[in-house]
Design a protein around this motif. Structure first.
Motif, PDB file in Angstrom:
ATOM      1  N   VAL A 244       0.997  -1.155  -0.111  1.00 18.37           N
ATOM      2  CA  VAL A 244      -0.085   0.018   0.082  1.00 18.37           C
ATOM      3  C   VAL A 244       1.195   1.257  -0.133  1.00 18.37           C
ATOM      4  N   ASP A 245       0.322   1.951  -0.521  1.00 19.99           N
ATOM      5  CA  ASP A 245       1.179   3.479  -1.597  1.00 19.99           C
ATOM      6  C   ASP A 245       0.560   4.403  -0.301  1.00 19.99           C
ATOM      7  N   GLN A 246       1.503   4.935   1.527  1.00 21.51           N
ATOM      8  CA  GLN A 246       1.093   5.134   2.647  1.00 21.51           C
ATOM      9  C   GLN A 246       0.352   6.448   2.183  1.00 21.51           C
ATOM     10  N   ALA A 247       1.287   7.494   1.123  1.00 23.48           N
ATOM     11  CA  ALA A 247       0.916   8.789   1.171  1.00 23.48           C
ATOM     12  C   ALA A 247       0.174   8.957   0.002  1.00 23.48           C
ATOM     13  N   ALA A 248      -0.669   7.853  -1.162  1.00 22.28           N
ATOM     14  CA  ALA A 248      -2.117   7.868  -1.299  1.00 22.28           C
ATOM     15  C   ALA A 248      -3.321   7.980  -0.647  1.00 22.28           C
ATOM     16  N   LEU A 249      -3.051   6.579  -0.118  1.00 22.16           N
ATOM     17  CA  LEU A 249      -3.866   6.160   0.946  1.00 22.16           C
ATOM     18  C   LEU A 249      -3.984   6.803   2.124  1.00 22.16           C
ATOM     19  N   TRP A 250      -3.288   7.717   2.800  1.00 19.03           N
ATOM     20  CA  TRP A 250      -3.590   9.269   3.285  1.00 19.03           C
ATOM     21  C   TRP A 250      -4.200  10.430   2.295  1.00 19.03           C
ATOM     22  N   ARG A 251      -4.194  10.397   1.528  1.00 17.73           N
ATOM     23  CA  ARG A 251      -5.445  11.642   0.487  1.00 17.73           C
ATOM     24  C   ARG A 251      -6.286  10.925   0.066  1.00 17.73           C
ATOM     25  N   SER A 252      -6.773   9.519  -0.067  1.00 13.10           N
ATOM     26  CA  SER A 252      -7.797   9.528   0.370  1.00 13.10           C
ATOM     27  C   SER A 252      -8.724   9.208   1.310  1.00 13.10           C
ATOM     28  N   LEU A 253      -8.176   9.160   1.983  1.00 11.58           N
ATOM     29  CA  LEU A 253      -9.056   9.549   3.782  1.00 11.58           C
ATOM     30  C   LEU A 253      -8.734  10.590   4.392  1.00 11.58           C
ATOM     31  N   ASP A 254      -7.964  11.057   4.089  1.00 15.32           N
ATOM     32  CA  ASP A 254      -8.108  13.257   5.171  1.00 15.32           C
ATOM     33  C   ASP A 254      -8.452  13.716   3.445  1.00 15.32           C
ATOM     34  N   LYS A 255      -9.776  13.529   3.052  1.00 12.72           N
ATOM     35  CA  LYS A 255     -10.282  14.255   2.088  1.00 12.72           C
ATOM     36  C   LYS A 255      -9.952  16.010   2.730  1.00 12.72           C
ATOM     37  N   ASP A 256     -10.596  16.386   3.760  1.00  9.07           N
ATOM     38  CA  ASP A 256     -10.593  17.876   4.104  1.00  9.07           C
ATOM     39  C   ASP A 256      -8.864  18.446   4.650  1.00  9.07           C
ATOM     40  N   GLY A 257      -8.149  17.617   4.731  1.00 11.16           N
ATOM     41  CA  GLY A 257      -6.964  17.933   4.752  1.00 11.16           C
ATOM     42  C   GLY A 257      -6.808  18.683   6.263  1.00 11.16           C
TER      43      GLY A 257
ATOM     44  N   GLY B  48      -5.816  16.860   8.541  1.00 13.13           N
ATOM     45  CA  GLY B  48      -4.355  16.225   9.118  1.00 13.13           C
ATOM     46  C   GLY B  48      -5.386  15.264  10.120  1.00 13.13           C
ATOM     47  N   GLU B  49      -6.020  14.489  10.348  1.00 11.60           N
ATOM     48  CA  GLU B  49      -6.781  13.546  11.086  1.00 11.60           C
ATOM     49  C   GLU B  49      -8.013  13.149  10.744  1.00 11.60           C
ATOM     50  N   ILE B  50      -8.131  12.006  10.832  1.00 13.95           N
ATOM     51  CA  ILE B  50      -9.346  11.710  10.078  1.00 13.95           C
ATOM     52  C   ILE B  50     -10.235  10.531  10.990  1.00 13.95           C
ATOM     53  N   GLY B  51     -11.569  10.378  10.744  1.00  8.08           N
ATOM     54  CA  GLY B  51     -12.743   9.287  12.244  1.00  8.08           C
ATOM     55  C   GLY B  51     -12.789   8.205  11.624  1.00  8.08           C
ATOM     56  N   MET B  52     -13.356   7.523  12.752  1.00  7.85           N
ATOM     57  CA  MET B  52     -13.470   5.721  12.702  1.00  7.85           C
ATOM     58  C   MET B  52     -14.926   6.478  11.226  1.00  7.85           C
ATOM     59  N   GLU B  53     -15.090   7.192  11.342  1.00  5.41           N
ATOM     60  CA  GLU B  53     -16.741   7.224  10.400  1.00  5.41           C
ATOM     61  C   GLU B  53     -15.307   7.667   8.666  1.00  5.41           C
ATOM     62  N   GLU B  54     -14.527   7.575   9.073  1.00  6.06           N
ATOM     63  CA  GLU B  54     -13.799   8.333   7.300  1.00  6.06           C
ATOM     64  C   GLU B  54     -13.588   6.832   6.932  1.00  6.06           C
ATOM     65  N   ILE B  55     -13.825   5.558   7.828  1.00 10.54           N
ATOM     66  CA  ILE B  55     -12.881   4.285   6.980  1.00 10.54           C
ATOM     67  C   ILE B  55     -13.950   3.194   7.302  1.00 10.54           C
ATOM     68  N   ALA B  56     -14.943   3.401   7.803  1.00  9.73           N
ATOM     69  CA  ALA B  56     -16.066   1.930   7.648  1.00  9.73           C
ATOM     70  C   ALA B  56     -17.318   2.967   7.901  1.00  9.73           C
ATOM     71  N   PRO B  57     -18.044   3.751   7.217  1.00 10.39           N
ATOM     72  CA  PRO B  57     -18.983   4.599   7.233  1.00 10.39           C
ATOM     73  C   PRO B  57     -20.526   3.967   8.004  1.00 10.39           C
ATOM     74  N   GLN B  58     -20.554   2.775   6.855  1.00 10.22           N
ATOM     75  CA  GLN B  58     -21.238   2.064   6.884  1.00 10.22           C
ATOM     76  C   GLN B  58     -21.130   1.456   8.933  1.00 10.22           C
ATOM     77  N   HIS B  59     -20.673   1.068   8.866  1.00  7.61           N
ATOM     78  CA  HIS B  59     -20.278   0.021  10.151  1.00  7.61           C
ATOM     79  C   HIS B  59     -21.011   1.903  10.970  1.00  7.61           C
ATOM     80  N   CYS B  60     -20.414   2.513  11.051  1.00  7.58           N
ATOM     81  CA  CYS B  60     -20.330   4.097  12.286  1.00  7.58           C
ATOM     82  C   CYS B  60     -22.081   4.385  11.676  1.00  7.58           C
ATOM     83  N   SER B  61     -22.647   4.162  10.936  1.00  6.00           N
ATOM     84  CA  SER B  61     -24.107   4.986  11.202  1.00  6.00           C
ATOM     85  C   SER B  61     -24.465   3.836  11.365  1.00  6.00           C
TER      86      SER B  61
END
Length: 655
Positions: A304-317, A319-332
């Protein structure tokens, strides 16, 4: 050295090379050796191929030995210093010669025979293989189906349009003067069309670049020409599309590989979050913590390309992400369950102390399970059912139990419920879609457009998309609702727009009509100019660095019909107000155009180097020059304001 000529008078080595050459020509011609012969060696079928042409063809075809083997074959097989089709394939040469002799004698001529329409040749007509064979046999050229397909390939060199065009048979024209006149007409026609001329220039530039020679080589592209070539619409589009595709594939692949690894290693994304990504239950994940996780996961680092992965997760920029950005359906599901239990019994952990749960703990001791500190999933599910939690939805039920089962061993403990209590989910994740709230919000936006903004596009950017990211986050949405003084169900209005639980809202989801306006404008820019920046440069004929609204409106009306651009006066006025194009180096132009493509609306609002000045109802957009950009920020502001003041005193051209 044996005398050149037919197939039997060459050396065994040359015979082997001939067999390789036949095979490669057959593959290159898509099953037709004659097609490859004309496309690679002899376009006019003049039967006088030189050594240099044969060597170049050998390199293009990938002949083993390359130019050296081609020279050996040429010296052995050619006669009179030229190579003919007879020296390569006797059967194909006889067939081609027989067809060409027939074409020279048939009346009223090959092109008139196949493409006659009234008294002239129909240059738009396309003749497929079946019609070609029928006409040939009808006028005396007999051949088998295989030979007829070979002759068809002999004429159809480009394999375009699904059949033959009139210019494909131009090489059979016996009258040399007629052929030269037709070739000149075609040349003028092609060069007179702007798109075809640009394609030719782009092809030349691509060939020069693919030579792989050094910058000092005499055949290398000159530095003073490179910029003009790189700004061709075709080159700009190709660069942009290549960058976009690579970036999209890289980010999507990184995200999918990462989530797949979490599911395989931990069972589901929430369990992986609790056990590895966020063991301290902070419900926040930074890039440093993600890198630490990668450090201990040896099987993940190389995949896995870490830089590309972080860009896909941290879309707001942020610098941090929440649990809902990895598994939105489970979090709902978790957030909905948490909200339900807080309303029913106060907290999720209070469920453990409820009489129903205590009875379930005692009841399960009658079997093999003796612990009262852990509750098996089925007894826990019965407790939830008795408390009123709807358990008839299989996917939601499985997601809830799998997320609370920390070890994946089939039981739930009090600590799992306490962990869920400590989570503060965003309101949108557990809200139900509320169409009435959305209609109320849209009514406020429409009223705001009537009072202050002339078009929903301006309201979108001024109220919602303040950071020009072409999408709106939950925080931006809440800020816009606060400015609009919206007192309704904010979370419900969000969920009515964000149907896919992506955590972002695009203009296409917010206002489809406005998105289609920008899509059509983008299609117009890409079709006729290649990019938004090139459009600005082309229309700015006086090189003043400014564009007036009437100028861009006239350009849209003049060429918009070719791409179906149907914009009203208000639409073009809104686009003109939004359009911000900054003169940037060629290296960053691809990045700007990539942002233009990645948004759902199909148009990027880029740059902060523009100042807008409105006077007497006219909106002017000023683009700072390169000299202004090299100044300090205060100097830039002063220069822009003074420029705006000078231009605002000019007579206003009314649309």
């Amino acid at each position: 050295m044996p005398e050149g000529g037919p197939e039997g008078s060459v050396t065994s080595r040359a015979s082997s090379i001939r067999q390789q050459l036949r095979k490669l020509l057959h593959e290159r011609g898509n099953g037709s050796l004659l097609r490859a012969w004309r496309s690679e060696l002899d376009p006019d079928f003049s039967q006088n191929v030189s050594l240099e042409e044969l060597q170049r063809c050998a390199v293009n075809l990938g002949l083993l030995g390359g130019e050296a083997e081609a020279k050996t074959f040429f010296e052995s097989a050619s006669s009179g210093g030229v190579l003919t089709l007879l020296d390569v394939d006797k059967k194909a040469a006889v067939l081609a010669t027989r067809f060409k002799r027939w074409a020279s004698t048939v009346q009223p001529g090959p092109r008139q025979l196949f493409f006659q329409s009234g008294d002239s040749v129909d240059r738009s007509k396309v003749v497929p293989l079946a019609d070609f064979a029928h006409i040939c046999r009808k006028h005396g050229f007999e051949a088998s189906d295989v030979e007829m397909a070979e002759v068809f390939g002999f004429c159809d060199v480009t394999e375009s349009m699904g059949g033959l065009r009139s210019h494909d048979l131009l090489f059979l024209e016996p009258d040399l003067q007629v052929r030269e006149q037709e070739e000149q007409r075609l040349k003028i026609l092609r060069m007179g069309q702007r798109e075809q001329k640009q394609e030719l220039m782009a092809e030349v530039f691509q060939q020069d670049r693919d030579r792989g020679v050094s910058d000092r080589h005499r055949l290398a592209p000159r530095p003073w020409q490179a910029r003009n070539f790189e700004q061709l619409p075709k080159i700009v589009c190709e660069k942009k599309q290549d960058w976009q595709l690579q970036e999209e594939r890289r980010t999507e692949q990184a995200r999918s590989e990462f989530l797949l690894y979490l599911r395989r290693s931990y069972g589901n994304e929430i369990r992986a979050w609790r056990r590895a990504l966020d063991p301290n239950a902070t419900f926040r994940l930074t890039l440093t913590q993600l890198r630490k996780f990668f450090h201990f996961e040896a099987g993940l680092r190389d995949r896995v390309d870490q830089a590309a992965l972080w860009r896909s997760l941290d879309k707001d920029g942020l610098g941090e992400i929440g649990m809902e950005e990895i598994a939105p359906q489970h979090c709902s599901v978790l957030a909905t369950f948490r909200q339900f239990m807080h309303e029913r019994v106060g907290t999720c952990s209070a469920v453990w102390d409820h009489a129903i749960a205590l009875d379930a703990c005692v009841g399960q001791r009658e079997g093999l399970w003796k612990s009262t500190r852990k509750l098996l999933l089925q007894p826990f599910l019965r407790v939830l059912r008795e408390l009123g939690w709807p358990t008839n939805h299989a996917e939601a039920r499985s997601a809830l139990l799998a997320s609370l089962d920390f070890f994946g061993c089939g039981f739930v403990s009090r600590s799992d419920l306490e962990w869920l209590d400590s989570w503060e989910p965003p309101k949108w994740i557990y809200s139900e879609p509320d169409l009435e709230a959305l209609e109320e919000l849209q009514a406020l936006v429409s009223k705001k457009c009537t009072d202050r903004y002339s078009h929903p596009l301006l309201a979108w950017r001024s109220l919602f998309d303040r950071d020009d990211s072409n999408s709106v986050s939950w925080l931006e949405f809440c800020g816009a609702c606060e400015k609009l003084r919206f007192k309704g169900n904010v979370g419900g209005a969000w969920r009515a727009l964000d149907t896919d639980l992506s955590g972002r809202i695009s203009l296409l989801e917010f206002d489809e009509d406005s998105a289609l306006i920008l899509m059509s404008f983008k299609a117009w820019c890409m079709k006729h100019f290649g990019s938004v920046e090139l459009m600005f440069r082309h229309l700015d004929r006086d090189e003043s660095g400014t564009l007036s609204f009437p100028e861009i409106r006239r350009a849209c009306r003049r060429t918009g019909r070719k791409v179906g651009l149907t914009l009203t006066h208000a639409d073009m006025s809104a686009i003109f107000s939004l359009m911000e194009v900054s003169f940037t180096p060629a290296s960053s132009c691809a990045w700007i155009e990539a942002r233009l493509h990645l948004t759902c609306s199909g148009f990027a609002l880029v740059g902060c180097e523009l100042a807008c000045c409105q006077r007497y109802g006219a909106l002017m957009v000023f683009v700072m020059s390169g000299q202004d950009r090299r100044k300090s920020k205060s100097q830039q502001e002063a220069s822009t304001l003074s420029q705006a003041a000078r231009l605002s005193t000019r007579p206003i051209e009314r649309p």
